[in-house]
Design a protein around this motif. Sequence first.
Motif, PDB file in Angstrom:
ATOM      1  N   LEU A   1       0.831  -1.219   0.000  1.00 10.71           N
ATOM      2  CA  LEU A   1       0.000   0.000   0.000  1.00 10.71           C
ATOM      3  C   LEU A   1       0.858   1.259   0.000  1.00 10.71           C
ATOM      4  N   GLU A   2       1.936   1.217   0.756  1.00 15.03           N
ATOM      5  CA  GLU A   2       2.752   2.427   0.873  1.00 15.03           C
ATOM      6  C   GLU A   2       3.560   2.718  -0.395  1.00 15.03           C
ATOM      7  N   VAL A   3       3.862   1.680  -1.133  1.00 14.86           N
ATOM      8  CA  VAL A   3       4.714   1.898  -2.305  1.00 14.86           C
ATOM      9  C   VAL A   3       3.889   2.392  -3.512  1.00 14.86           C
ATOM     10  N   ILE A   4       2.600   2.074  -3.529  1.00 18.61           N
ATOM     11  CA  ILE A   4       1.776   2.419  -4.706  1.00 18.61           C
ATOM     12  C   ILE A   4       1.789   3.923  -5.018  1.00 18.61           C
ATOM     13  N   PRO A   5       1.464   4.798  -4.054  1.00 19.42           N
ATOM     14  CA  PRO A   5       1.410   6.229  -4.405  1.00 19.42           C
ATOM     15  C   PRO A   5       2.745   6.774  -4.905  1.00 19.42           C
ATOM     16  N   ARG A   6       3.844   6.143  -4.492  1.00 17.77           N
ATOM     17  CA  ARG A   6       5.144   6.655  -4.919  1.00 17.77           C
ATOM     18  C   ARG A   6       5.480   6.247  -6.350  1.00 17.77           C
ATOM     19  N   LEU A   7       4.746   5.274  -6.870  1.00 14.01           N
ATOM     20  CA  LEU A   7       5.062   4.766  -8.205  1.00 14.01           C
ATOM     21  C   LEU A   7       4.230   5.403  -9.307  1.00 14.01           C
ATOM     22  N   VAL A   8       3.077   5.944  -8.926  1.00  8.81           N
ATOM     23  CA  VAL A   8       2.153   6.365  -9.984  1.00  8.81           C
ATOM     24  C   VAL A   8       2.419   7.787 -10.461  1.00  8.81           C
ATOM     25  N   ARG A   9       2.080   8.028 -11.721  1.00  7.58           N
ATOM     26  CA  ARG A   9       2.217   9.352 -12.319  1.00  7.58           C
ATOM     27  C   ARG A   9       0.820   9.910 -12.583  1.00  7.58           C
TER      28      ARG A   9
ATOM     29  N   ALA B   1      -3.478  -4.070  14.796  1.00  8.78           N
ATOM     30  CA  ALA B   1      -2.744  -4.251  13.527  1.00  8.78           C
ATOM     31  C   ALA B   1      -3.689  -4.121  12.343  1.00  8.78           C
ATOM     32  N   LEU B   2      -4.887  -4.698  12.487  1.00 12.02           N
ATOM     33  CA  LEU B   2      -5.856  -4.620  11.389  1.00 12.02           C
ATOM     34  C   LEU B   2      -6.352  -3.191  11.190  1.00 12.02           C
ATOM     35  N   LYS B   3      -6.545  -2.496  12.314  1.00 11.06           N
ATOM     36  CA  LYS B   3      -6.997  -1.100  12.220  1.00 11.06           C
ATOM     37  C   LYS B   3      -5.942  -0.258  11.493  1.00 11.06           C
ATOM     38  N   ARG B   4      -4.677  -0.513  11.867  1.00 18.71           N
ATOM     39  CA  ARG B   4      -3.585   0.230  11.228  1.00 18.71           C
ATOM     40  C   ARG B   4      -3.559  -0.065   9.722  1.00 18.71           C
ATOM     41  N   ALA B   5      -3.764  -1.341   9.369  1.00 18.86           N
ATOM     42  CA  ALA B   5      -3.771  -1.710   7.951  1.00 18.86           C
ATOM     43  C   ALA B   5      -4.901  -0.979   7.225  1.00 18.86           C
ATOM     44  N   ARG B   6      -6.080  -0.888   7.878  1.00 16.98           N
ATOM     45  CA  ARG B   6      -7.204  -0.156   7.259  1.00 16.98           C
ATOM     46  C   ARG B   6      -6.861   1.311   7.064  1.00 16.98           C
ATOM     47  N   GLU B   7      -6.207   1.868   8.086  1.00 16.71           N
ATOM     48  CA  GLU B   7      -5.847   3.295   7.989  1.00 16.71           C
ATOM     49  C   GLU B   7      -4.867   3.536   6.840  1.00 16.71           C
ATOM     50  N   ILE B   8      -3.887   2.639   6.718  1.00 15.20           N
ATOM     51  CA  ILE B   8      -2.902   2.806   5.634  1.00 15.20           C
ATOM     52  C   ILE B   8      -3.592   2.628   4.281  1.00 15.20           C
ATOM     53  N   TYR B   9      -4.538   1.678   4.259  1.00 17.22           N
ATOM     54  CA  TYR B   9      -5.294   1.461   3.013  1.00 17.22           C
ATOM     55  C   TYR B   9      -6.014   2.756   2.616  1.00 17.22           C
ATOM     56  N   THR B  10      -6.705   3.354   3.590  1.00 15.97           N
ATOM     57  CA  THR B  10      -7.463   4.581   3.314  1.00 15.97           C
ATOM     58  C   THR B  10      -6.516   5.713   2.923  1.00 15.97           C
ATOM     59  N   GLN B  11      -5.384   5.800   3.621  1.00 20.90           N
ATOM     60  CA  GLN B  11      -4.403   6.846   3.281  1.00 20.90           C
ATOM     61  C   GLN B  11      -3.907   6.675   1.849  1.00 20.90           C
ATOM     62  N   THR B  12      -3.699   5.419   1.450  1.00 16.25           N
ATOM     63  CA  THR B  12      -3.235   5.163   0.079  1.00 16.25           C
ATOM     64  C   THR B  12      -4.268   5.647  -0.930  1.00 16.25           C
ATOM     65  N   LEU B  13      -5.542   5.336  -0.660  1.00 14.84           N
ATOM     66  CA  LEU B  13      -6.602   5.787  -1.569  1.00 14.84           C
ATOM     67  C   LEU B  13      -6.630   7.313  -1.647  1.00 14.84           C
ATOM     68  N   HIS B  14      -6.497   7.970  -0.498  1.00 16.26           N
ATOM     69  CA  HIS B  14      -6.484   9.441  -0.491  1.00 16.26           C
ATOM     70  C   HIS B  14      -5.279   9.977  -1.273  1.00 16.26           C
ATOM     71  N   ALA B  15      -4.138   9.310  -1.063  1.00 12.05           N
ATOM     72  CA  ALA B  15      -2.911   9.764  -1.739  1.00 12.05           C
ATOM     73  C   ALA B  15      -3.077   9.671  -3.248  1.00 12.05           C
ATOM     74  N   ILE B  16      -3.713   8.579  -3.702  1.00  6.37           N
ATOM     75  CA  ILE B  16      -3.947   8.398  -5.138  1.00  6.37           C
ATOM     76  C   ILE B  16      -4.893   9.497  -5.640  1.00  6.37           C
TER      77      ILE B  16
END
Lengths: 237, 181
Positions: free
Chosen positions: A174-182, A217-232
């Motif tokens: 999840l964390e690497v996706i926003p850094r890869l996209v143009r 841990a699951l809550k943190r994963a959900r938060e990172i997931y949501t952050q990734t969507l926002h970042a995109i």
Amino acid sequence: MSKGFEKILDECLERLIQGESIEECLARYPEQAAELEPLLKAALTVREASALEPRPELKAQIGSRLRSVIEVRGQRRVFRLGWGWALAIGMVLLLMIASTSTVVAASGSLPDEPLYPVKIAMEHVRLWLTPSDMGKAKLHARFVNRRIDEIAQMAGKDKPEVVARVIHRLEGHLEVIPRLVREREIHALRQFLEQNAATNLGILHTLEEKKPALGPALKRAREIYTQTLHAIEEVEK
Amino acid sequence: MHDERGLVERAKSGDTQALARLYEENFDRVYRYIALRVGNAADAEDLTAKVFIKMLESIASFKWRGVPFSAWLFRIAHNLAVDHLRQKAKKGHLVLDESMAVSEIDPAAVAEIRLSIEQLNIALEQLTQNQKEVMALRFGAGLSTAEAAKVLGKREGAVKALQHSALMALRKRLSSWRNDE
């Protein structure tokens, strides 16, 4: 100054750092209070001014760099003498030359199964062989779905340590996706991520309720997931 | 830190969860220590990253020799900060970056805290390198005197003496400012 005073000063500073007030410290040592007070006040000024806080995103950014270092080190280890991983990589390469039944079987393996390292190695090879950043991002997005399935299955088997490892892998994707996209290429990826987001987040949320031990841990994963969507979304804007 | 030894042993064997926890538990204080030593937010960020990358590279060789893990980690931070300061020394004066945020800011106290950062910057410049080091370890990193002594390779008594003389110098500087007001 006497060593006795330095000891008292140090004790008061320790208490000050732990949250005790200057007045409380002085009350403990009334005979030294006059000498202690200005030093403790100076210490408090230093302590307040020292409460510097890094940029909120800094910890995540450096954490991400560390994960990359760990990943690269792991890959290097494969090429040294790690027999298990070397075998896994060898099998993956075999798959690429001629589809072997072992590697095909590995593609459906779970994190608690012997062939799972082969599956992960296959994913690494696919990433290495994908030249474009966008292609890598799409692969990571697919691997997100795989990780969610694995988390659900491992949680069902009550294997919290395995779940924790898979969540860590999920966060890495999840964390690497926003850094890869143009910006220009992002629409299709965003659609793909959003199509799966409701289901994946739902799975994580359900597991969070059913498995309290894994909750943080699951809550943190959900938060990172949501952050990734926002970042995109932000990149697309 | 609970069961630090167990956590470090797991991290040494490559357990990424343990490494992540060591990172989480030490990040803020390493940053604060470095920020106080180098006085510049951008440099503090770069050096903080280097500290943890170095931790990652070296943790396998960490041995328990009566030195707590935090002392070992801050020794890395200390060495990197010293190298950095040596390189920067030729370029002249180092200033605490005013863009650095202060945690838990009480809006009513912003002016006072900002003034404290400026005061601290100037006041720290009056100290010897050893005194500054002790202030940064004690108040930036929040280490105990014993831990600071391990980082600096000094006796606890020497650290207490440095702490005392540093606070005397700072008190003098701060009170002279108050008298000027």
